[in-house]
Design an enzyme around this catalytic site. Structure first.
Site: not given
Ligand code: AMP
Length: 207
Positions: A13, A88, A122, A152, A163
């Protein structure tokens, strides 16, 4: 054009979002990036978000919806935006519908068997570039900007498993939700390179 980018963790993404934003001139809004910068700055939101992110769980809906609503109230989104990682959950999607007009939900479909290796290998850069260790040949800095690459905190096998479970239970139902609104387009990523996926993404967006 206001777009949602949907996909399991590791679907690519972030990589596609950067390219879409560049080519189509839409503002890239990533809730994950917003939480990570809050964590870095030591804000109250950051402190709260960290415990959920480290556990591979969703940050509570109320907090997440608030930061997105606030972001979408800024003037720069008037020409269109791309939501990366939001919504999400069905609750978030319903809330979003109250304060935003979404044109398209672009779903990046990826084989979950590939995800563990993709994410655990990654390496990311603060400029947004993403690499995989298998292609780095020992380099530790970003080819684009020269900054140090890092992994990360939540890109470890245990958190990735959590996740993925969270995605399957909470986020995957959004595919049917946006299909029912005739707003869904799916791009199958399979073993495609980021360039090939982007070509397929552009074919959808250019329609
Ligand atoms: P990402 O960078 O999109 O993979 O997001 C990393 C982490 O941030 C996720 O695993 C969630 O813990 C949190 N997170 C990101 N977006 C959301 C969302 N829309 N709702 C809740 N938690 C989120």
């Amino acid at each position: 054009m206001n777009i949602i980018l949907l996909g399991a963790p590791g679907a690519g993404k972030g990589t596609q979002a950067t390219r879409i934003a560049q080519k189509y001139g839409v503002i890239h809004i990533s809730t994950g990036d917003m939480f990570r910068s809050n964590i870095k700055e030591g804000t109250e939101i950051g402190k709260l978000a960290k415990s959920y992110i480290d556990a591979g769980k969703l940050v509570p809906d109320a907090v997440t919806c608030d930061i997105v609503k606030d972001r979408l109230s800024k003037a720069d989104v008037i020409g269109g935006y791309l939501l990366d990682g939001f919504p999400r959950s069905l609750f978030q999607a319903e809330e979003l519908g109250k304060f935003a007009d979404i044109d398209l939900c672009l779903n990046l479909e990826v084989d979950t068997a590939l995800i563990m290796d993709r994410i655990c290998g990654r390496r990311v850069c603060s400029c947004g570039e993403t690499y995989h260790v298998s292609t780095l040949k020992g380099e530790t800095t970003c080819a684009k900007c020269g900054n140090e690459l890092y992994r990360r905190d939540d890109d470890n096998p245990e958190t990735v498993k959590a996740r993925l479970d969270t995605y399957n239970v909470m986020t995957a139902p959004l595919i049917a939700y946006y299909a029912a609104q005739n707003k869904l387009a799916t791009v199958v990523c399979g073993n495609k390179t980021p360039d090939e996926v982007f070509e397929a993404v552009c074919a959808v967006l250019d329609k």
